[in-house]
Design a protein around this motif. Sequence first.
Motif, PDB file in Angstrom:
ATOM      1  N   GLY A  37       0.815  -1.219   0.000  1.00 27.21           N
ATOM      2  CA  GLY A  37       0.000   0.000   0.000  1.00 27.21           C
ATOM      3  C   GLY A  37       0.842   1.259   0.000  1.00 27.21           C
ATOM      4  N   LEU A  38       2.035   1.167  -0.603  1.00 25.36           N
ATOM      5  CA  LEU A  38       2.957   2.297  -0.654  1.00 25.36           C
ATOM      6  C   LEU A  38       3.269   2.662  -2.092  1.00 25.36           C
ATOM      7  CD1 LEU A  38       5.510   1.034   2.030  1.00 25.36           C
ATOM      8  CD2 LEU A  38       3.757   2.794   2.352  1.00 25.36           C
ATOM      9  N   ALA A  39       3.707   3.881  -2.296  1.00 31.57           N
ATOM     10  CA  ALA A  39       4.157   4.303  -3.622  1.00 31.57           C
ATOM     11  C   ALA A  39       5.496   3.646  -3.919  1.00 31.57           C
ATOM     12  CB  ALA A  39       4.292   5.822  -3.670  1.00 31.57           C
ATOM     13  N   ILE A  40       5.749   3.363  -5.186  1.00 35.94           N
ATOM     14  CA  ILE A  40       7.015   2.722  -5.569  1.00 35.94           C
ATOM     15  C   ILE A  40       8.207   3.586  -5.170  1.00 35.94           C
ATOM     16  CG2 ILE A  40       7.010   3.600  -7.942  1.00 35.94           C
ATOM     17  CD1 ILE A  40       8.303   0.154  -6.749  1.00 35.94           C
ATOM     18  N   GLY A  41       8.030   4.900  -5.192  1.00 38.09           N
ATOM     19  CA  GLY A  41       9.105   5.808  -4.784  1.00 38.09           C
ATOM     20  C   GLY A  41       9.522   5.585  -3.333  1.00 38.09           C
ATOM     21  N   HIS A  46      14.014   3.524   0.231  1.00 39.05           N
ATOM     22  CA  HIS A  46      14.607   2.617   1.215  1.00 39.05           C
ATOM     23  C   HIS A  46      15.547   1.605   0.570  1.00 39.05           C
ATOM     24  CE1 HIS A  46      12.324   3.797   4.804  1.00 39.05           C
ATOM     25  NE2 HIS A  46      11.318   4.034   3.972  1.00 39.05           N
ATOM     26  N   PHE A  47      15.166   1.129  -0.614  1.00 44.53           N
ATOM     27  CA  PHE A  47      15.919   0.071  -1.302  1.00 44.53           C
ATOM     28  C   PHE A  47      16.016   0.442  -2.779  1.00 44.53           C
ATOM     29  CE2 PHE A  47      13.373  -1.677   2.167  1.00 44.53           C
ATOM     30  CZ  PHE A  47      14.390  -2.124   3.001  1.00 44.53           C
ATOM     31  N   PRO A  48      17.102   1.115  -3.177  1.00 44.78           N
ATOM     32  CA  PRO A  48      17.225   1.597  -4.561  1.00 44.78           C
ATOM     33  C   PRO A  48      17.151   0.503  -5.634  1.00 44.78           C
ATOM     34  CG  PRO A  48      18.855   2.652  -3.155  1.00 44.78           C
ATOM     35  CD  PRO A  48      18.199   1.566  -2.332  1.00 44.78           C
ATOM     36  N   THR A  49      17.531  -0.733  -5.274  1.00 45.72           N
ATOM     37  CA  THR A  49      17.468  -1.827  -6.242  1.00 45.72           C
ATOM     38  C   THR A  49      16.819  -3.053  -5.602  1.00 45.72           C
ATOM     39  OG1 THR A  49      19.585  -2.846  -5.643  1.00 45.72           O
ATOM     40  CG2 THR A  49      19.662  -1.047  -7.285  1.00 45.72           C
ATOM     41  N   THR A  55      19.006  -8.191  -0.081  1.00 39.06           N
ATOM     42  CA  THR A  55      20.081  -8.197   0.915  1.00 39.06           C
ATOM     43  C   THR A  55      19.539  -7.827   2.291  1.00 39.06           C
ATOM     44  OG1 THR A  55      21.749  -7.677  -0.749  1.00 39.06           O
ATOM     45  CG2 THR A  55      22.312  -7.170   1.542  1.00 39.06           C
ATOM     46  N   ALA A  56      18.677  -6.825   2.338  1.00 35.51           N
ATOM     47  CA  ALA A  56      18.079  -6.413   3.617  1.00 35.51           C
ATOM     48  C   ALA A  56      17.216  -7.522   4.202  1.00 35.51           C
ATOM     49  CB  ALA A  56      17.261  -5.136   3.426  1.00 35.51           C
ATOM     50  N   ILE A  57      16.482  -8.218   3.349  1.00 35.64           N
ATOM     51  CA  ILE A  57      15.659  -9.338   3.820  1.00 35.64           C
ATOM     52  C   ILE A  57      16.555 -10.416   4.418  1.00 35.64           C
ATOM     53  CG2 ILE A  57      14.172 -11.247   3.100  1.00 35.64           C
ATOM     54  CD1 ILE A  57      12.994  -9.322   0.986  1.00 35.64           C
ATOM     55  N   MET A  58      17.639 -10.743   3.741  1.00 29.61           N
ATOM     56  CA  MET A  58      18.550 -11.783   4.232  1.00 29.61           C
ATOM     57  C   MET A  58      19.196 -11.389   5.549  1.00 29.61           C
ATOM     58  SD  MET A  58      18.292 -14.422   2.573  1.00 29.61           S
ATOM     59  CE  MET A  58      19.484 -15.149   3.661  1.00 29.61           C
ATOM     60  N   LYS A  59      19.597 -10.140   5.675  1.00 29.49           N
ATOM     61  CA  LYS A  59      20.193  -9.693   6.935  1.00 29.49           C
ATOM     62  C   LYS A  59      19.187  -9.828   8.070  1.00 29.49           C
ATOM     63  CE  LYS A  59      23.636  -6.491   5.145  1.00 29.49           C
ATOM     64  NZ  LYS A  59      24.049  -5.094   5.013  1.00 29.49           N
ATOM     65  N   ARG A  60      17.939  -9.502   7.778  1.00 27.71           N
ATOM     66  CA  ARG A  60      16.902  -9.600   8.802  1.00 27.71           C
ATOM     67  C   ARG A  60      16.616 -11.062   9.146  1.00 27.71           C
ATOM     68  NH1 ARG A  60      10.922  -6.906   8.788  1.00 27.71           N
ATOM     69  NH2 ARG A  60      10.448  -8.649   7.427  1.00 27.71           N
ATOM     70  N   LEU A  61      16.581 -11.935   8.132  1.00 28.39           N
ATOM     71  CA  LEU A  61      16.364 -13.361   8.399  1.00 28.39           C
ATOM     72  C   LEU A  61      17.487 -13.933   9.259  1.00 28.39           C
ATOM     73  CD1 LEU A  61      15.149 -14.621   4.888  1.00 28.39           C
ATOM     74  CD2 LEU A  61      13.774 -14.395   6.958  1.00 28.39           C
TER      75      LEU A  61
END
Length: 174
Positions: A37-41, A46-49, A55-61
Amino acid sequence: MRADAQRNRALILDTAELVFAAEGAAASTEEVARRAGLAIGTVFRHFPTKDDLLTAIMKRLLARLVERAGGLSGPYGLFTFFGTLVAEAAEKRTVVAMAGVDIGAAMGALDDAVGELLVQAQSAGVVNREVRLPEVMALLTSVGQGALHGGWDADLQQRTLAVIFAGLVPPPRA
């Protein structure tokens, strides 16, 4: 980071985990934004690519696994952690594969927590005292890697864990 930015980041990560797990590599950041429910911008701020997001998901996992291992204790904590790792790997295999994570290197972050679980299990007599941390980490890495290849339903997970656990218990006394 502002509170609303922190909430958006967490929402993006939560949604991305679900989207990539369900749709695989074909999933897009646009789909993540739509479902969140957020704009793509907002996602791109937060995550340019897509790689940055993965990578952020993996760090959190990995942080979750370290936290779970650290939160376990007692004689069967090590066995519980094995089950947790296999279930997480089987569930999140698409994300892990897409992120190109080196499972062996990632597992290194768990050494202290798993080492403590091993000591507790050995002290309680439920794991053979001859078993060392390198062997346990090799087993965790291997079973985690296996679960990433797919087809690891609950039955296969339980059978595989039963084989591992049987190998960890002390030999019968003569």
